[in-house]
Design a protein around this motif. Structure first.
Motif, short mmCIF file in Angstrom:
data_model
loop_
_atom_site.label_atom_id
_atom_site.label_comp_id
_atom_site.label_asym_id
_atom_site.label_seq_id
_atom_site.Cartn_x
_atom_site.Cartn_y
_atom_site.Cartn_z
N LEU A 1 0.83 -1.20 0.00
CA LEU A 1 0.00 0.00 0.00
C LEU A 1 0.86 1.25 0.00
CD1 LEU A 1 -2.66 -1.00 2.68
CD2 LEU A 1 -2.64 -1.51 0.22
N PRO A 2 0.37 2.35 -0.56
CA PRO A 2 1.10 3.62 -0.47
C PRO A 2 1.36 3.99 0.98
CG PRO A 2 -0.75 3.80 -2.00
CD PRO A 2 -0.91 2.49 -1.28
N ASP A 3 2.58 4.49 1.25
CA ASP A 3 2.91 4.87 2.63
C ASP A 3 3.76 6.12 2.73
OD1 ASP A 3 5.33 3.94 1.72
OD2 ASP A 3 5.46 2.24 3.09
N GLY A 4 4.03 6.79 1.59
CA GLY A 4 4.84 8.00 1.62
C GLY A 4 6.33 7.75 1.65
N CYS A 5 6.73 6.48 1.60
CA CYS A 5 8.14 6.12 1.77
C CYS A 5 8.77 5.65 0.45
CB CYS A 5 8.27 5.00 2.80
SG CYS A 5 7.63 5.41 4.43
N MET A 6 10.10 5.54 0.47
CA MET A 6 10.87 4.89 -0.57
C MET A 6 11.70 3.80 0.08
SD MET A 6 12.05 8.21 -2.84
CE MET A 6 13.18 7.25 -3.85
N ASP A 7 12.05 2.75 -0.70
CA ASP A 7 12.78 1.61 -0.16
C ASP A 7 14.00 1.29 -1.01
OD1 ASP A 7 10.56 -0.37 1.65
OD2 ASP A 7 9.90 1.42 0.62
N LEU A 8 15.05 0.85 -0.35
CA LEU A 8 16.18 0.20 -1.01
C LEU A 8 15.95 -1.30 -0.89
CD1 LEU A 8 18.99 0.42 -2.39
CD2 LEU A 8 19.99 0.38 -0.09
N LEU A 9 15.94 -2.03 -2.01
CA LEU A 9 15.50 -3.42 -2.05
C LEU A 9 16.62 -4.36 -2.49
CD1 LEU A 9 12.17 -2.88 -4.02
CD2 LEU A 9 12.43 -2.94 -1.54
N TRP A 10 16.53 -5.60 -2.01
CA TRP A 10 17.32 -6.71 -2.52
C TRP A 10 16.37 -7.79 -3.00
CZ3 TRP A 10 17.07 -11.81 -1.16
CH2 TRP A 10 18.06 -12.65 -1.69
N HIS A 11 16.62 -8.33 -4.21
CA HIS A 11 15.79 -9.40 -4.75
C HIS A 11 16.61 -10.18 -5.77
CE1 HIS A 11 12.35 -11.63 -6.15
NE2 HIS A 11 12.48 -11.16 -7.37
N ASP A 12 16.74 -11.48 -5.55
CA ASP A 12 17.47 -12.34 -6.48
C ASP A 12 18.87 -11.81 -6.78
OD1 ASP A 12 15.46 -14.21 -6.62
OD2 ASP A 12 14.62 -13.45 -8.50
N GLY A 13 19.54 -11.30 -5.76
CA GLY A 13 20.91 -10.83 -5.93
C GLY A 13 21.04 -9.45 -6.52
N ARG A 14 19.92 -8.78 -6.80
CA ARG A 14 19.95 -7.45 -7.39
C ARG A 14 19.52 -6.41 -6.36
NH1 ARG A 14 15.35 -8.13 -11.01
NH2 ARG A 14 15.65 -5.94 -11.55
N LEU A 15 20.04 -5.20 -6.54
CA LEU A 15 19.61 -4.07 -5.73
C LEU A 15 18.69 -3.19 -6.56
CD1 LEU A 15 22.91 -3.02 -3.90
CD2 LEU A 15 21.12 -4.60 -3.14
N LEU A 16 17.59 -2.77 -5.96
CA LEU A 16 16.60 -1.95 -6.63
C LEU A 16 16.16 -0.83 -5.69
CD1 LEU A 16 15.63 -5.25 -7.00
CD2 LEU A 16 14.43 -4.17 -8.89
N VAL A 17 15.46 0.14 -6.25
CA VAL A 17 14.85 1.20 -5.46
C VAL A 17 13.36 1.22 -5.77
CG1 VAL A 17 14.73 3.68 -5.05
CG2 VAL A 17 16.95 2.59 -5.43
N ALA A 18 12.56 1.22 -4.73
CA ALA A 18 11.12 1.37 -4.86
C ALA A 18 10.78 2.84 -4.65
CB ALA A 18 10.39 0.50 -3.86
N GLY A 19 10.21 3.45 -5.67
CA GLY A 19 9.81 4.84 -5.55
C GLY A 19 8.54 5.00 -4.75
N PRO A 20 8.13 6.22 -4.49
CA PRO A 20 6.91 6.47 -3.72
C PRO A 20 5.67 6.06 -4.52
CG PRO A 20 7.76 8.52 -4.60
CD PRO A 20 8.79 7.47 -4.91
#
Length: 237
Positions: A29-48
């Protein structure tokens, strides 16, 4: 199964999500935040987010969720450029920096711990959080009107909107809607009746709450807060 804990980085949270075999993918759900992610050995960024989307329940994820308004200064990208997107960190950073961050995550005893170490390193070299944005988030999360908050902060509406786009990915009115919805869901999940939840969270009435929830999440309030979830904590959802 989703698990979350407070991060060593003030205001942030560290979370993990692994397949649990208890149904289909969850809903982020929308929460006003951004995240730094790890998935399957990759780094990603989740935008707002301005809308909900299905979580990737088929495999493991880990993340650091930054408090609203803080991630752009750490990641070096305006929030509005990543609104409603999941982007490889390699598309945002130089290749050498991505390799160093990825190696740090892989060297940790768990990807979540490695992500937290990366986030702490970013914070150590970044400017302190903007106190105006911190006050803005606190005021809106407390239910203060946007116009009154702008006056209290001594900033004009247009300037506030521009700074909000950079920090949050959208204007202050959208942020206020999202934070109000989060407050309402937290109340409802403790067993507060929907009509009382609406009043306490600042909605005109229960139908207003229901419309806002569906607008921001795509599903009904009762789907997000069925009877068996109304006394469960966030870490159990």
């Amino acid at each position: 199964m989703y698990r979350e804990r407070a991060s060593r980085l003030p205001g942030a949270a560290v979370w993990t999500s692994v397949p649990s075999g208890d149904g289909g993918p969850g809903r982020v759900l929308p929460d006003g935040c951004m995240d730094l992610l790890w998935h399957d050995g990759r780094l990603l960024v989740a935008g707002p987010d301005t809308r909900a989307h299905a979580a990737g329940a088929a495999s493991a994820w880990a993340g650091v969720r930054f408090r609203p308004g803080t991630a752009p200064a750490l990641l070096g990208v305006p929030a509005h450029e990543l609104r409603d997107r999941r982007v490889d960190l390699a598309d945002l950073w130089p290749a050498a920096e991505v390799r160093r961050a990825t190696a740090r995550v892989h060297a940790a005893d768990h990807p979540a711990r490695g992500l937290e170490d990366v986030a702490l390193g970013l914070a150590a070299s970044a400017a302190p959080p903007d106190p105006l944005l911190t006050r803005l988030v606190a005021a809106l999360d407390a239910g203060r009107p946007v116009a009154a908050t702008a006056d209290e902060l001594g900033i004009g509406a247009r300037r506030l909107h521009r700074r909000s786009l950079t920090a949050f990915g959208y204007g202050p009115k959208t942020l206020a809607r999202i934070l109000r919805m989060r407050r309402a869901l937290a109340l409802a999940r403790t067993g507060v009746p929907f009509a009382e939840t609406a009043a306490h969270a600042g909605y005109a009435d229960q139908p207003h709450l229901a419309r806002e929830v569906r607008s921001l999440t795509g599903v009904s309030l009762r789907e997000l807060v069925p009877p068996d979830l109304r006394t469960r904590s966030r870490t159990e959802l």
